[in-house]
Design a protein around this motif. Structure first.
Motif, PDB file in Angstrom:
ATOM      1  N   SER A   2      -4.336  17.187  -8.023  1.00  0.00           N
ATOM      2  CA  SER A   2      -4.253  16.504  -6.730  1.00  0.00           C
ATOM      3  C   SER A   2      -5.409  15.541  -6.486  1.00  0.00           C
ATOM      4  CB  SER A   2      -4.220  17.537  -5.589  1.00  0.00           C
ATOM      5  OG  SER A   2      -3.097  18.377  -5.708  1.00  0.00           O
ATOM      6  N   ASN A   3      -6.505  15.758  -7.191  1.00  0.00           N
ATOM      7  CA  ASN A   3      -7.716  14.948  -7.002  1.00  0.00           C
ATOM      8  C   ASN A   3      -8.317  14.624  -8.367  1.00  0.00           C
ATOM      9  OD1 ASN A   3      -8.354  15.455  -3.793  1.00  0.00           O
ATOM     10  ND2 ASN A   3      -7.507  17.291  -4.764  1.00  0.00           N
ATOM     11  N   PRO A   4      -7.700  13.732  -9.130  1.00  0.00           N
ATOM     12  CA  PRO A   4      -8.115  13.484 -10.514  1.00  0.00           C
ATOM     13  C   PRO A   4      -9.565  13.048 -10.672  1.00  0.00           C
ATOM     14  CG  PRO A   4      -5.989  12.464 -10.052  1.00  0.00           C
ATOM     15  CD  PRO A   4      -6.531  12.924  -8.740  1.00  0.00           C
ATOM     16  N   ASP A   5     -10.148  12.506  -9.608  1.00  0.00           N
ATOM     17  CA  ASP A   5     -11.503  11.988  -9.708  1.00  0.00           C
ATOM     18  C   ASP A   5     -12.566  13.070  -9.746  1.00  0.00           C
ATOM     19  OD1 ASP A   5     -10.551  12.270  -6.912  1.00  0.00           O
ATOM     20  OD2 ASP A   5     -12.623  11.806  -6.406  1.00  0.00           O
ATOM     21  N   ILE A   6     -12.213  14.332  -9.461  1.00  0.00           N
ATOM     22  CA  ILE A   6     -13.257  15.360  -9.334  1.00  0.00           C
ATOM     23  C   ILE A   6     -13.404  16.232 -10.581  1.00  0.00           C
ATOM     24  CG2 ILE A   6     -13.147  15.438  -6.808  1.00  0.00           C
ATOM     25  CD1 ILE A   6     -11.636  18.312  -8.710  1.00  0.00           C
TER      26      ILE A   6
END
Length: 308
Positions: free
Chosen positions: A122-126
């Motif tokens: 859901s939050n690929p950047d983390i």
């Protein structure tokens, strides 16, 4: 290698406010990549006490109590909080942004594996990478129930309905939360009985007396929807490794091996004779694997940055 004894002194816990609720977490280590450790159902950050010192030698290690567990807040299910894997995944992602301050390596055990995968998807950047330790297969999920023996296929929904009756649910929780019962459950989950200490039993039973603990427990026992590991693995934006205790009575390694076939999984590592919680039962095996994986991935990531 750093002594994995639970007697190792760790820094005091801290509090992070998430959606107006206090969340307990612990941070150790001053340099290196960030690592976030996520516990399984009914556990807390203390379940990683034997791993934190070793990982903190070369990493900044964060361990968090998911909302509803450990020393974190336990708001009322439904009215104030929805206890789903999506909720916990977002909690971990927000933690990475607001507390860690940068992408991290995410490590989970049991249900915590689904949480870290959900956070990454859901939050690929983390997420820099994901390590899964005896991932929950969610065999009681609505989409998997048909594959179970008829006794479990029929029995599980009946038990869920009974537990939804408040007095029965309260009684059941009070029986399960007793130290004697918790010890019996742990002796099933752990292949090495010597690891099931009074300290471990205390870690798992202490939060049971908190207001709201019963409601959270019953909310999750009735939760048979949400993502499955095979839903999330193909969507992962980063590589993964899987570690699996071969003596896990709850999540059979024969089924777990199927998760290793997804392209995102770089390694599937069986841990011979180890049960459901390898980070606690066999830290002498798990810690070096995680240390090497984080080091290898960090080199790859840093090289890619230099070439960019």
């Amino acid at each position: 290698m750093t002594n994995s004894s639970s007697k190792t002194t760790l820094t005091p816990t801290k509090t992070w406010i998430w959606q107006d609720y206090p969340i307990c977490y612990q941070a150790e280590g001053d340099t290196g990549p960030a690592v976030v450790l996520v516990h399984g159902f009914g556990a807390s950050w203390w379940h990683w006490r034997k791993n934190i010192p070793a990982l903190a030698e070369n990493c900044r290690v964060y361990t968090i109590d998911l909302i509803g567990f450990g020393a974190s807040a336990k708001p009322q299910p439904g009215e104030q909080m929805h206890y789903t894997l999506e909720t916990w995944g977002q909690q971990v992602a927000d933690f990475c942004r607001e507390v860690v301050g940068e992408p991290a390596f995410l490590v989970g055990n049991s249900i915590g594996c689904i949480v870290v995968m959900q956070a990454a998807v859901s939050n690929p950047d983390i997420a820099l990478g994901v390590a899964l330790l005896n991932c929950s297969l969610r065999l009681l999920h609505d989409r998997k129930r048909a594959t179970l023996p008829w006794t479990r296929r029929v029995g599980a929904p009946v038990l869920q309905r009974l537990l939804s009756i408040k007095p029965l649910g309260q009684f059941f929780f009070n029986q399960v939360a007793k130290p004697k019962t918790v010890r019996k459950i742990l002796l099933q989950a752990y292949a090495n009985a010597e690891v099931v200490t009074d300290e471990l039993v205390d870690i798992l039973t202490a939060p049971a007396s908190d207001p709201g603990a019963v409601a959270v427990f019953l909310a999750f026992t009735s939760y048979s929807t949400g993502p499955l590991p095979e839903d999330l693995l193909p969507q992962l934006p980063c590589p993964a490794i899987i570690l699996w205790g071969t003596a896990d009575p709850w999540e059979p390694i024969e089924l777990g091996r199927e998760l290793g076939n997804f392209p995102q999984v770089l390694k599937f590592i069986p841990l011979e004779g180890v049960g459901h919680c390898p980070q606690d039962e066999a830290p002498e095996l798990v810690n070096p694997i995680l240390q090497d994986w984080i080091s290898e991935r960090s080199i790859v990531i840093n090289s890619a940055k230099l070439e960019a």
